[in-house]
Design a protein around this motif. Structure first.
Motif, PDB file in Angstrom:
ATOM      1  N   MET A   4       0.854  -1.181   0.000  1.00  0.00           N
ATOM      2  CA  MET A   4       0.000   0.000   0.000  1.00  0.00           C
ATOM      3  C   MET A   4       0.888   1.228   0.000  1.00  0.00           C
ATOM      4  O   MET A   4       2.070   1.142   0.340  1.00  0.00           O
ATOM      5  CB  MET A   4      -0.896   0.001   1.242  1.00  0.00           C
ATOM      6  CG  MET A   4      -1.767  -1.234   1.363  1.00  0.00           C
ATOM      7  SD  MET A   4      -2.443  -1.468   3.016  1.00  0.00           S
ATOM      8  CE  MET A   4      -3.598  -0.139   3.119  1.00  0.00           C
ATOM      9  N   ILE A   5       0.307   2.365  -0.364  1.00  0.00           N
ATOM     10  CA  ILE A   5       1.032   3.625  -0.266  1.00  0.00           C
ATOM     11  C   ILE A   5       0.211   4.592   0.580  1.00  0.00           C
ATOM     12  O   ILE A   5      -1.001   4.707   0.411  1.00  0.00           O
ATOM     13  CB  ILE A   5       1.351   4.226  -1.648  1.00  0.00           C
ATOM     14  CG1 ILE A   5       2.184   5.497  -1.504  1.00  0.00           C
ATOM     15  CG2 ILE A   5       0.092   4.471  -2.457  1.00  0.00           C
ATOM     16  CD1 ILE A   5       2.790   5.994  -2.789  1.00  0.00           C
ATOM     17  N   PHE A   6       0.878   5.239   1.518  1.00  0.00           N
ATOM     18  CA  PHE A   6       0.295   6.281   2.344  1.00  0.00           C
ATOM     19  C   PHE A   6       1.079   7.552   2.060  1.00  0.00           C
ATOM     20  O   PHE A   6       2.286   7.604   2.317  1.00  0.00           O
ATOM     21  CB  PHE A   6       0.391   5.934   3.832  1.00  0.00           C
ATOM     22  CG  PHE A   6      -0.540   4.837   4.254  1.00  0.00           C
ATOM     23  CD1 PHE A   6      -1.750   5.132   4.855  1.00  0.00           C
ATOM     24  CD2 PHE A   6      -0.210   3.509   4.038  1.00  0.00           C
ATOM     25  CE1 PHE A   6      -2.615   4.117   5.253  1.00  0.00           C
ATOM     26  CE2 PHE A   6      -1.067   2.485   4.422  1.00  0.00           C
ATOM     27  CZ  PHE A   6      -2.273   2.797   5.031  1.00  0.00           C
ATOM     28  N   ILE A   7       0.421   8.543   1.534  1.00  0.00           N
ATOM     29  CA  ILE A   7       1.043   9.827   1.211  1.00  0.00           C
ATOM     30  C   ILE A   7       0.602  10.811   2.285  1.00  0.00           C
ATOM     31  O   ILE A   7      -0.595  11.028   2.477  1.00  0.00           O
ATOM     32  CB  ILE A   7       0.601  10.314  -0.177  1.00  0.00           C
ATOM     33  CG1 ILE A   7       0.988   9.294  -1.246  1.00  0.00           C
ATOM     34  CG2 ILE A   7       1.171  11.691  -0.475  1.00  0.00           C
ATOM     35  CD1 ILE A   7       0.305   9.500  -2.575  1.00  0.00           C
ATOM     36  N   SER A   8       1.552  11.403   2.993  1.00  0.00           N
ATOM     37  CA  SER A   8       1.229  12.391   4.020  1.00  0.00           C
ATOM     38  C   SER A   8       1.453  13.786   3.456  1.00  0.00           C
ATOM     39  O   SER A   8       2.504  14.063   2.886  1.00  0.00           O
ATOM     40  CB  SER A   8       2.102  12.187   5.254  1.00  0.00           C
ATOM     41  OG  SER A   8       1.817  10.936   5.843  1.00  0.00           O
ATOM     42  N   LEU A   9       0.441  14.641   3.632  1.00  0.00           N
ATOM     43  CA  LEU A   9       0.510  16.014   3.125  1.00  0.00           C
ATOM     44  C   LEU A   9       0.199  17.002   4.234  1.00  0.00           C
ATOM     45  O   LEU A   9      -0.844  16.882   4.892  1.00  0.00           O
ATOM     46  CB  LEU A   9      -0.504  16.207   1.990  1.00  0.00           C
ATOM     47  CG  LEU A   9      -0.334  15.332   0.759  1.00  0.00           C
ATOM     48  CD1 LEU A   9      -1.511  15.542  -0.197  1.00  0.00           C
ATOM     49  CD2 LEU A   9       0.987  15.610   0.066  1.00  0.00           C
ATOM     50  N   PRO A  10       1.063  18.003   4.455  1.00  0.00           N
ATOM     51  CA  PRO A  10       0.746  19.036   5.432  1.00  0.00           C
ATOM     52  C   PRO A  10      -0.303  19.985   4.852  1.00  0.00           C
ATOM     53  O   PRO A  10      -0.213  20.388   3.689  1.00  0.00           O
ATOM     54  CB  PRO A  10       2.086  19.743   5.640  1.00  0.00           C
ATOM     55  CG  PRO A  10       2.831  19.542   4.355  1.00  0.00           C
ATOM     56  CD  PRO A  10       2.376  18.210   3.823  1.00  0.00           C
ATOM     57  N   VAL A  11      -1.318  20.309   5.659  1.00  0.00           N
ATOM     58  CA  VAL A  11      -2.386  21.191   5.183  1.00  0.00           C
ATOM     59  C   VAL A  11      -2.639  22.308   6.185  1.00  0.00           C
ATOM     60  O   VAL A  11      -2.471  22.127   7.386  1.00  0.00           O
ATOM     61  CB  VAL A  11      -3.686  20.409   4.899  1.00  0.00           C
ATOM     62  CG1 VAL A  11      -3.455  19.331   3.844  1.00  0.00           C
ATOM     63  CG2 VAL A  11      -4.259  19.785   6.159  1.00  0.00           C
ATOM     64  N   THR A  12      -3.074  23.450   5.680  1.00  0.00           N
ATOM     65  CA  THR A  12      -3.321  24.598   6.556  1.00  0.00           C
ATOM     66  C   THR A  12      -4.743  24.630   7.092  1.00  0.00           C
ATOM     67  O   THR A  12      -4.983  25.156   8.173  1.00  0.00           O
ATOM     68  CB  THR A  12      -3.030  25.915   5.816  1.00  0.00           C
ATOM     69  OG1 THR A  12      -3.785  25.944   4.608  1.00  0.00           O
ATOM     70  CG2 THR A  12      -1.554  26.042   5.495  1.00  0.00           C
ATOM     71  N   ASP A  13      -5.707  24.083   6.340  1.00  0.00           N
ATOM     72  CA  ASP A  13      -7.116  24.095   6.752  1.00  0.00           C
ATOM     73  C   ASP A  13      -7.663  22.684   6.555  1.00  0.00           C
ATOM     74  O   ASP A  13      -8.126  22.329   5.468  1.00  0.00           O
ATOM     75  CB  ASP A  13      -7.879  25.113   5.905  1.00  0.00           C
ATOM     76  CG  ASP A  13      -9.332  25.280   6.324  1.00  0.00           C
ATOM     77  OD1 ASP A  13      -9.892  24.365   6.979  1.00  0.00           O
ATOM     78  OD2 ASP A  13      -9.922  26.319   5.980  1.00  0.00           O
ATOM     79  N   LEU A  14      -7.624  21.886   7.617  1.00  0.00           N
ATOM     80  CA  LEU A  14      -8.012  20.479   7.528  1.00  0.00           C
ATOM     81  C   LEU A  14      -9.459  20.296   7.053  1.00  0.00           C
ATOM     82  O   LEU A  14      -9.692  19.510   6.120  1.00  0.00           O
ATOM     83  CB  LEU A  14      -7.766  19.768   8.860  1.00  0.00           C
ATOM     84  CG  LEU A  14      -8.032  18.263   8.878  1.00  0.00           C
ATOM     85  CD1 LEU A  14      -7.172  17.517   7.873  1.00  0.00           C
ATOM     86  CD2 LEU A  14      -7.803  17.716  10.289  1.00  0.00           C
ATOM     87  N   PRO A  15     -10.448  20.997   7.624  1.00  0.00           N
ATOM     88  CA  PRO A  15     -11.821  20.787   7.146  1.00  0.00           C
ATOM     89  C   PRO A  15     -11.985  21.114   5.651  1.00  0.00           C
ATOM     90  O   PRO A  15     -12.671  20.397   4.925  1.00  0.00           O
ATOM     91  CB  PRO A  15     -12.666  21.718   8.015  1.00  0.00           C
ATOM     92  CG  PRO A  15     -11.864  21.867   9.269  1.00  0.00           C
ATOM     93  CD  PRO A  15     -10.424  21.865   8.813  1.00  0.00           C
ATOM     94  N   ALA A  16     -11.356  22.173   5.181  1.00  0.00           N
ATOM     95  CA  ALA A  16     -11.450  22.536   3.756  1.00  0.00           C
ATOM     96  C   ALA A  16     -10.811  21.462   2.883  1.00  0.00           C
ATOM     97  O   ALA A  16     -11.335  21.122   1.815  1.00  0.00           O
ATOM     98  CB  ALA A  16     -10.788  23.888   3.505  1.00  0.00           C
ATOM     99  N   CYS A  17      -9.710  20.912   3.341  1.00  0.00           N
ATOM    100  CA  CYS A  17      -9.038  19.866   2.561  1.00  0.00           C
ATOM    101  C   CYS A  17      -9.840  18.571   2.558  1.00  0.00           C
ATOM    102  O   CYS A  17      -9.898  17.882   1.537  1.00  0.00           O
ATOM    103  CB  CYS A  17      -7.625  19.644   3.072  1.00  0.00           C
ATOM    104  SG  CYS A  17      -6.518  20.968   2.553  1.00  0.00           S
ATOM    105  N   ASP A 116      -4.474  20.914  -4.891  1.00  0.00           N
ATOM    106  CA  ASP A 116      -5.408  20.968  -3.764  1.00  0.00           C
ATOM    107  C   ASP A 116      -5.342  22.361  -3.130  1.00  0.00           C
ATOM    108  O   ASP A 116      -4.571  23.214  -3.582  1.00  0.00           O
ATOM    109  CB  ASP A 116      -5.136  19.820  -2.781  1.00  0.00           C
ATOM    110  CG  ASP A 116      -3.921  20.012  -1.894  1.00  0.00           C
ATOM    111  OD1 ASP A 116      -3.267  21.080  -1.935  1.00  0.00           O
ATOM    112  OD2 ASP A 116      -3.623  19.074  -1.129  1.00  0.00           O
ATOM    113  N   PRO A 117      -6.132  22.656  -2.094  1.00  0.00           N
ATOM    114  CA  PRO A 117      -6.127  23.997  -1.506  1.00  0.00           C
ATOM    115  C   PRO A 117      -4.758  24.456  -0.995  1.00  0.00           C
ATOM    116  O   PRO A 117      -4.514  25.658  -0.895  1.00  0.00           O
ATOM    117  CB  PRO A 117      -7.135  23.882  -0.355  1.00  0.00           C
ATOM    118  CG  PRO A 117      -8.097  22.835  -0.820  1.00  0.00           C
ATOM    119  CD  PRO A 117      -7.232  21.830  -1.545  1.00  0.00           C
ATOM    120  N   ASP A 118      -3.855  23.515  -0.695  1.00  0.00           N
ATOM    121  CA  ASP A 118      -2.512  23.891  -0.241  1.00  0.00           C
ATOM    122  C   ASP A 118      -1.493  23.892  -1.378  1.00  0.00           C
ATOM    123  O   ASP A 118      -0.309  24.097  -1.141  1.00  0.00           O
ATOM    124  CB  ASP A 118      -2.053  22.951   0.876  1.00  0.00           C
ATOM    125  CG  ASP A 118      -2.724  23.303   2.190  1.00  0.00           C
ATOM    126  OD1 ASP A 118      -2.244  24.226   2.868  1.00  0.00           O
ATOM    127  OD2 ASP A 118      -3.745  22.679   2.514  1.00  0.00           O
TER     128      ASP A 118
END
Length: 139
Positions: A4-17, A116-118
């Motif tokens: 499997m692949i898990f891609i981690s992305l830092p986001v500024t607005d979690l609900p929007a993402c 995406d939004p970020d």
């Protein structure tokens, strides 16, 4: 266990993402989500972990990329050209950017990139494997 692949992305607005990724076809897995992260599932093998900047700092102290820069692009295959266009439109309607790069139509492959939004880039594409083999042979 399958690979499997898990891609981690830092986001500024979690609900929007979460809203954005849900709109483009991911589904949230509440078992691996909390107030600081969301596990968004694309398929049985592909997961994206949306992580607030605060939680991201528990993973690494490396600097965040400057806004507007691209350090990577992930790509997702679709079943048809229409599916590519539909996802591209959904990205624009839910806080992302459609056609983050110029669309590309090679006949055997059709690509429209989104952000995406970020600003995380995703290559959204359809490819005809049979035609792709012929295109490679011609090169």
């Amino acid at each position: 266990m399958p690979k499997m692949i898990f891609i981690s992305l830092p986001v500024t607005d979690l609900p929007a993402c979460i809203t954005f990724y849900d709109a483009i076809g991911f589904r949230r897995n509440p078992q691996f989500s909390d107030d600081h992260s969301a596990c968004m599932v694309w398929s049985e093998a592909i997961y994206v972990m949306l992580v607030t900047h605060t939680k991201w700092r528990s993973f690494t102290q490396r600097p965040f990329p400057a806004p507007g820069t691209a350090g990577s692009m992930m790509s997702l295959s679709m079943d048809s050209r229409d599916a590519v266009d539909t996802l591209n439109a959904a990205a624009a309607q839910h806080g992302g950017q459609a056609d983050a790069n110029p669309p590309e139509d090679l006949g055997f492959m059709y690509t429209r990139d989104i952000a995406d939004p970020d600003g995380h880039l995703w290559g959204i594409f359809w490819m005809d494997p049979a035609a792709a083999g012929g295109a490679q042979a011609e090169r």
